[in-house]
Design a protein around this motif. Sequence first.
Motif, PDB file in Angstrom:
ATOM      1  N   VAL A  57     -16.510  -1.852   4.005  1.00 40.53           N
ATOM      2  CA  VAL A  57     -15.143  -1.535   4.432  1.00 40.53           C
ATOM      3  C   VAL A  57     -14.709  -0.213   3.793  1.00 40.53           C
ATOM      4  CG1 VAL A  57     -12.740  -2.275   4.387  1.00 40.53           C
ATOM      5  CG2 VAL A  57     -14.556  -3.967   4.702  1.00 40.53           C
ATOM      6  N   VAL A  58     -14.222   0.705   4.644  1.00 41.01           N
ATOM      7  CA  VAL A  58     -13.743   1.990   4.118  1.00 41.01           C
ATOM      8  C   VAL A  58     -12.226   2.128   4.225  1.00 41.01           C
ATOM      9  CG1 VAL A  58     -15.901   3.247   4.447  1.00 41.01           C
ATOM     10  CG2 VAL A  58     -14.261   3.113   6.336  1.00 41.01           C
ATOM     11  N   SER A  59     -11.590   1.374   5.126  1.00 46.33           N
ATOM     12  CA  SER A  59     -10.122   1.399   5.209  1.00 46.33           C
ATOM     13  C   SER A  59      -9.629   0.202   6.008  1.00 46.33           C
ATOM     14  CB  SER A  59      -9.625   2.701   5.858  1.00 46.33           C
ATOM     15  OG  SER A  59      -9.910   2.710   7.241  1.00 46.33           O
ATOM     16  N   VAL A  60      -8.368  -0.178   5.729  1.00 47.16           N
ATOM     17  CA  VAL A  60      -7.756  -1.293   6.467  1.00 47.16           C
ATOM     18  C   VAL A  60      -6.377  -0.869   6.941  1.00 47.16           C
ATOM     19  CG1 VAL A  60      -9.006  -3.091   5.211  1.00 47.16           C
ATOM     20  CG2 VAL A  60      -6.800  -2.317   4.353  1.00 47.16           C
ATOM     21  N   ASN A  61      -5.989  -1.350   8.120  1.00 45.02           N
ATOM     22  CA  ASN A  61      -4.647  -1.152   8.646  1.00 45.02           C
ATOM     23  C   ASN A  61      -3.983  -2.520   8.619  1.00 45.02           C
ATOM     24  OD1 ASN A  61      -2.378  -0.996  10.441  1.00 45.02           O
ATOM     25  ND2 ASN A  61      -3.225   0.903  11.265  1.00 45.02           N
ATOM     26  N   VAL A  62      -3.089  -2.710   7.625  1.00 48.16           N
ATOM     27  CA  VAL A  62      -2.524  -4.027   7.385  1.00 48.16           C
ATOM     28  C   VAL A  62      -1.719  -4.543   8.572  1.00 48.16           C
ATOM     29  CG1 VAL A  62      -1.050  -5.400   5.866  1.00 48.16           C
ATOM     30  CG2 VAL A  62      -2.434  -3.564   4.913  1.00 48.16           C
ATOM     31  N   TYR A 106       3.637  -9.029   4.112  1.00 43.09           N
ATOM     32  CA  TYR A 106       2.453  -8.285   3.663  1.00 43.09           C
ATOM     33  C   TYR A 106       1.482  -9.184   2.907  1.00 43.09           C
ATOM     34  CZ  TYR A 106       3.643  -3.541   5.078  1.00 43.09           C
ATOM     35  OH  TYR A 106       3.882  -2.399   5.822  1.00 43.09           O
ATOM     36  N   GLU A 107       1.987 -10.105   2.097  1.00 40.10           N
ATOM     37  CA  GLU A 107       1.104 -11.016   1.368  1.00 40.10           C
ATOM     38  C   GLU A 107       0.282 -11.844   2.341  1.00 40.10           C
ATOM     39  OE1 GLU A 107       3.578 -13.270  -1.218  1.00 40.10           O
ATOM     40  OE2 GLU A 107       3.506 -11.797  -2.843  1.00 40.10           O
ATOM     41  N   GLU A 108       0.943 -12.329   3.389  1.00 43.45           N
ATOM     42  CA  GLU A 108       0.253 -13.146   4.385  1.00 43.45           C
ATOM     43  C   GLU A 108      -0.774 -12.324   5.155  1.00 43.45           C
ATOM     44  OE1 GLU A 108      -0.972 -16.312   6.577  1.00 43.45           O
ATOM     45  OE2 GLU A 108       0.334 -16.325   4.813  1.00 43.45           O
ATOM     46  N   LEU A 109      -0.395 -11.112   5.558  1.00 41.72           N
ATOM     47  CA  LEU A 109      -1.328 -10.258   6.306  1.00 41.72           C
ATOM     48  C   LEU A 109      -2.512  -9.820   5.448  1.00 41.72           C
ATOM     49  CD1 LEU A 109       1.199  -7.965   8.237  1.00 41.72           C
ATOM     50  CD2 LEU A 109      -0.211  -9.788   9.194  1.00 41.72           C
ATOM     51  N   ASN A 130       0.821  -1.215   0.000  1.00 43.61           N
ATOM     52  CA  ASN A 130       0.000   0.000   0.000  1.00 43.61           C
ATOM     53  C   ASN A 130       0.857   1.269   0.000  1.00 43.61           C
ATOM     54  OD1 ASN A 130      -2.592   1.081  -0.162  1.00 43.61           O
ATOM     55  ND2 ASN A 130      -2.662   1.496   2.036  1.00 43.61           N
ATOM     56  N   LEU A 131       1.954   1.227  -0.757  1.00 42.99           N
ATOM     57  CA  LEU A 131       2.843   2.379  -0.838  1.00 42.99           C
ATOM     58  C   LEU A 131       2.447   3.281  -2.002  1.00 42.99           C
ATOM     59  CD1 LEU A 131       6.269   0.566  -0.333  1.00 42.99           C
ATOM     60  CD2 LEU A 131       5.007   1.884   1.361  1.00 42.99           C
ATOM     61  N   SER A 132       2.872   4.513  -1.928  1.00 39.85           N
ATOM     62  CA  SER A 132       2.644   5.444  -3.028  1.00 39.85           C
ATOM     63  C   SER A 132       3.348   4.920  -4.272  1.00 39.85           C
ATOM     64  CB  SER A 132       3.202   6.825  -2.674  1.00 39.85           C
ATOM     65  OG  SER A 132       3.283   7.640  -3.826  1.00 39.85           O
ATOM     66  N   LEU A 133       2.672   5.005  -5.415  1.00 42.91           N
ATOM     67  CA  LEU A 133       3.275   4.522  -6.648  1.00 42.91           C
ATOM     68  C   LEU A 133       4.021   5.629  -7.395  1.00 42.91           C
ATOM     69  CD1 LEU A 133       0.605   2.033  -7.995  1.00 42.91           C
ATOM     70  CD2 LEU A 133       2.578   1.630  -6.540  1.00 42.91           C
TER      71      LEU A 133
END
Length: 304
Positions: free
Chosen positions: A236-241, A212-215, A186-189
């Motif tokens: 869902v409006v947002s997630v904190n991985v 991150y893939e697992e989470l 979820n980083l800036s591209l």
Amino acid sequence: MVKVIGIRFRTAGKVYYFDPKDIELKRGEHVIVETARGVEFGTVVMPPTDMEDNEVTQPLKPVMRKATQEDAEKEKKNREKEKEAFKICKEKIVKHGLDMKLIDAEYTFDNNKVLFYFTADGRVDFRELVKDLASVFKTRIELRQIGVRDETKILGGIGFCGRPLCCHTYLSDFAPVSIKMAKEQNLSLNPTKISGICGRLMCCLKNEEETYEELNRKLPNNGDTVTTDDGFKGEVVSVNVLRQLVKVVIEEGDEREIKEYKASQLKFKSRHRKDSNKDKASEAELKALEQLEKKDGKSKLDDD
């Protein structure tokens, strides 16, 4: 099982394995070994260790001896000679009008060869340059074209994290890095934010990819409908991985409320995560990233 010792050379990218014989060696000590380039002065980065036969290329060459104080002094003199060799080669490049950037000069320990590392946009005809250098140094000359990752690996520097560059301090090989890894985290591209000082995608994107893939597999996507453990349905409006927390919009009659739940408190249809960052990047940014991803990241220092 076979007992091996891991050795790294000053400009070589990866760790090379040798047979330690009966010599007692510790990490950080120096040794004299014979390689395809000749006799070389190396540093022990992995003390004698048992490894599976199929994990190393055999037969292993033996360590000739532990480096002496005399060897260390000779290596130090070689480093001084390299500074002069670098200066001379740079002057010769200008003289021959070659479009190439000299990065480093290296003498083999036995002075049997001088290697010059350079970068260039394309192929360079340096045959006349080699002849000129050979007449000056009276020994074998090798010019080796390397990539920008290798250039950064040799020169070193400080990364955006404020620490010495991974490639210069401990990385043995360059692992393939992709845009997908940045999306997964979820980083800036924006290419300027996920590229290293070499201008390629940052190697550290690979470090946490599996985590991150697992989470992410345990989380819903933004926009998914979920059922909470207290009986509500919401979007869902947002997630904190990293914290595994999900914010959900709950509707009760005419009222809407945002509540935060642990991922384990939700029921949802598990599926592959979408590229949630795709819409956040401009077309120009995506094209720039794709170009970075296509460029060769393989180290050219290890082709001996």
